[in-house]
Scaffold this active site. Structure first.
Site, mmCIF file in Angstrom:
data_model
loop_
_atom_site.group_PDB
_atom_site.id
_atom_site.type_symbol
_atom_site.label_atom_id
_atom_site.label_comp_id
_atom_site.label_asym_id
_atom_site.label_seq_id
_atom_site.Cartn_x
_atom_site.Cartn_y
_atom_site.Cartn_z
ATOM 1 N N THR A 74 -5.527 -9.184 7.456
ATOM 2 C CA THR A 74 -6.430 -9.084 6.314
ATOM 3 C C THR A 74 -7.449 -10.230 6.356
ATOM 4 O O THR A 74 -7.145 -11.284 6.912
ATOM 5 C CB THR A 74 -5.546 -9.218 5.055
ATOM 6 O OG1 THR A 74 -4.644 -8.121 5.041
ATOM 7 C CG2 THR A 74 -6.327 -9.281 3.775
ATOM 8 N N ARG B 147 -0.341 4.683 1.352
ATOM 9 C CA ARG B 147 0.119 3.320 1.045
ATOM 10 C C ARG B 147 -1.082 2.386 0.781
ATOM 11 O O ARG B 147 -2.051 2.366 1.534
ATOM 12 C CB ARG B 147 0.944 2.794 2.223
ATOM 13 C CG ARG B 147 1.546 1.402 1.997
ATOM 14 C CD ARG B 147 0.695 0.319 2.613
ATOM 15 N NE ARG B 147 1.329 -0.997 2.487
ATOM 16 C CZ ARG B 147 0.696 -2.139 2.736
ATOM 17 N NH1 ARG B 147 -0.559 -2.129 3.116
ATOM 18 N NH2 ARG B 147 1.306 -3.287 2.591
ATOM 19 N N GLY C 111 -1.966 -1.729 -0.085
ATOM 20 C CA GLY C 111 -1.364 -3.069 -0.054
ATOM 21 C C GLY C 111 -1.808 -3.918 -1.236
ATOM 22 O O GLY C 111 -2.296 -3.410 -2.252
ATOM 23 N N ASP C 112 -1.642 -5.215 -1.083
ATOM 24 C CA ASP C 112 -1.990 -6.143 -2.171
ATOM 25 C C ASP C 112 -3.481 -6.479 -2.205
ATOM 26 O O ASP C 112 -3.992 -6.907 -3.247
ATOM 27 C CB ASP C 112 -1.197 -7.459 -2.010
ATOM 28 C CG ASP C 112 -1.487 -8.125 -0.670
ATOM 29 O OD1 ASP C 112 -1.517 -7.419 0.361
ATOM 30 O OD2 ASP C 112 -1.697 -9.354 -0.646
ATOM 31 N N THR D 127 -2.810 -12.996 2.115
ATOM 32 C CA THR D 127 -2.648 -12.206 3.335
ATOM 33 C C THR D 127 -1.168 -12.187 3.694
ATOM 34 O O THR D 127 -0.471 -13.179 3.507
ATOM 35 C CB THR D 127 -3.460 -12.794 4.507
ATOM 36 O OG1 THR D 127 -3.005 -12.174 5.719
ATOM 37 C CG2 THR D 127 -3.310 -14.296 4.657
ATOM 38 N N GLY D 128 -0.711 -11.049 4.188
ATOM 39 C CA GLY D 128 0.699 -10.977 4.557
ATOM 40 C C GLY D 128 1.278 -9.631 4.210
ATOM 41 O O GLY D 128 0.541 -8.646 4.044
ATOM 42 N N GLY E 277 2.106 -7.007 2.160
ATOM 43 C CA GLY E 277 1.572 -6.714 0.833
ATOM 44 C C GLY E 277 2.596 -6.396 -0.233
ATOM 45 O O GLY E 277 2.428 -6.784 -1.400
HETATM 46 N N1 GLY Z 1 -1.817 -7.842 2.968
HETATM 47 C C1 GLY Z 1 -2.363 -6.633 3.381
HETATM 48 C C2 GLY Z 1 -1.483 -5.489 3.203
HETATM 49 O O1 GLY Z 1 -0.271 -5.630 3.083
HETATM 50 O O2 GLY Z 1 -1.975 -4.392 3.183
#
Ligand code: GLY
Length: 336
Positions: A204, A232, A234-235, A255-256, A258
């Site tokens: 990300t 799906r 993410g965060d 980042t990581g 999510g």
């Molecule tokens: N951090 C990005 C995701 O999990 O989509």
């Protein structure tokens, strides 16, 4: 005469004080290009140079805007556009492949001055999702638009579009095929959970900035996880999880993995620890990333800048593409 002197003195005193109040602070900016299992032994010197140069170029763009008195919002948006257009990162061009071999992109942006935010999830044909997120914030009465609806909104507002395969890169395709092969060998894989993001790398991109007027902004953009399915998200596009900015407190981009960042509302947790508790930026970042997330098994990191220009780049994964700059100072790193 005495009265006149009094008024002149009062005017000068007020003027000097006002000048002091509007005195410019220093700018500060931080960026990330994703956290994950980034090992030096797996990266060629040439690749490392490419990443370092991309991170430096991104900081150049942001610093120029901030130095010239541009807003934190502008710096964040322009830096992220650059990173989205760069195929090295998992955002925009270079985004990971979904289970169906396509790309579904997520992004969000938040203005700390106004507490306004915009976000998009699962978009497939908008060239720069961060532009669309800003457009949602500025031109719609909403905060979060998804998929086809979000794209229609971008198209009617004149954003550039591309075909979905424009985001393809060979490297991401290989990673996706590896994930499919691993999944095919394992009946558990049919559940579609085990081989999501089989390479343990995320990627990300994000940017946080403090401008010369003391305003904060944060933004995040992502292709999500390799081999993701079922729509799906993410965060990255979730305000409070992947992105948050509040003037007087801090701006955060995550980042990581999510799912962990969503469940732990990481970006807002950092703000809350500083705002309602007594944590400094460094303490809040450390507690969330190295204690809370780590104990739950959540890999990743965050970048944050506070109202005073303190910067944190904190991660519990092996590496994080990252950089920061303030007047006359800069650092760009990949490994621990
Ligand atoms: N951090 C990005 C995701 O999990 O989509």
């Amino acid at each position: 005469m005495k009265t006149n002197l009094y008024w002149i003195f009062l005017f000068l005193f007020t003027f000097i004080n006002c000048k002091q109040e509007s005195k410019h602070k220093d700018y500060a900016i931080a960026i990330h290009g994703g956290a994950g299992a980034i090992l030096r032994k797996e990266m060629s010197a040439e690749k490392e140079k490419e990443y370092m140069s991309a991170l430096n170029n991104a900081l150049d763009i942001g610093e120029k805007i901030l130095k010239e008195g541009g807003t934190a919002m502008k710096a964040v948006e322009q830096v992220i556009i650059f990173l989205e257009d760069n195929p090295l990162f998992n955002a925009g061009k270079g985004a990971v492949f979904t289970n169906k071999g396509e790309h579904e992109l997520d992004a969000s942006i938040m203005d700390g001055q106004t507490a306004q935010a915009g976000a998009v999830g699962g978009v497939r044909v908008i060239k720069n999702p961060i532009r669309l997120a800003r457009l949602v914030m500025e031109k719609s009465p909403h905060v979060f638009l998804i998929a086809r609806g979000a794209e229609t909104f971008g198209i009617v507002n004149g954003l550039d579009t591309v075909s979905n395969d424009w985001f393809d890169t060979e490297f991401r395709k290989k990673t996706w095929i590896k994930a499919l092969e691993a999944e095919a060998k394992d009946s558990l894989g049919k559940l579609g959970m085990k081989y999501v993001n089989a390479d343990s790398k995320f990627g990300t991109v994000g940017c946080v900035a403090l401008d010369l007027k003391g305003h904060l902004a944060a933004g995040t953009s992502s292709g999500g996880m390799t081999n993701k399915r079922w729509g799906r998200i993410g965060d990255a596009p979730i305000i409070g999880a992947g992105t948050y900015a509040e003037d007087g407190v801090a701006a955060v981009s995550c980042t990581g993995h999510g799912e962990y960042f969503i469940r732990n509302v990481v970006a807002y947790d950092l703000i809350a620890r500083m705002k309602y508790g007594t944590a400094t930026l460094a303490q809040a970042s450390h507690e969330i990333i190295h204690e809370k997330l780590k104990s739950l098994g959540g890999d990743g990191g965050l970048i944050a800048v506070d109202h005073a220009g303190n910067i944190e780049l904190c991660f519990n994964s092996i590496g994080m593409y990252r950089g920061w700059a303030k007047a006359g100072k800069r650092e760009v790193k990949i490994f621990k």
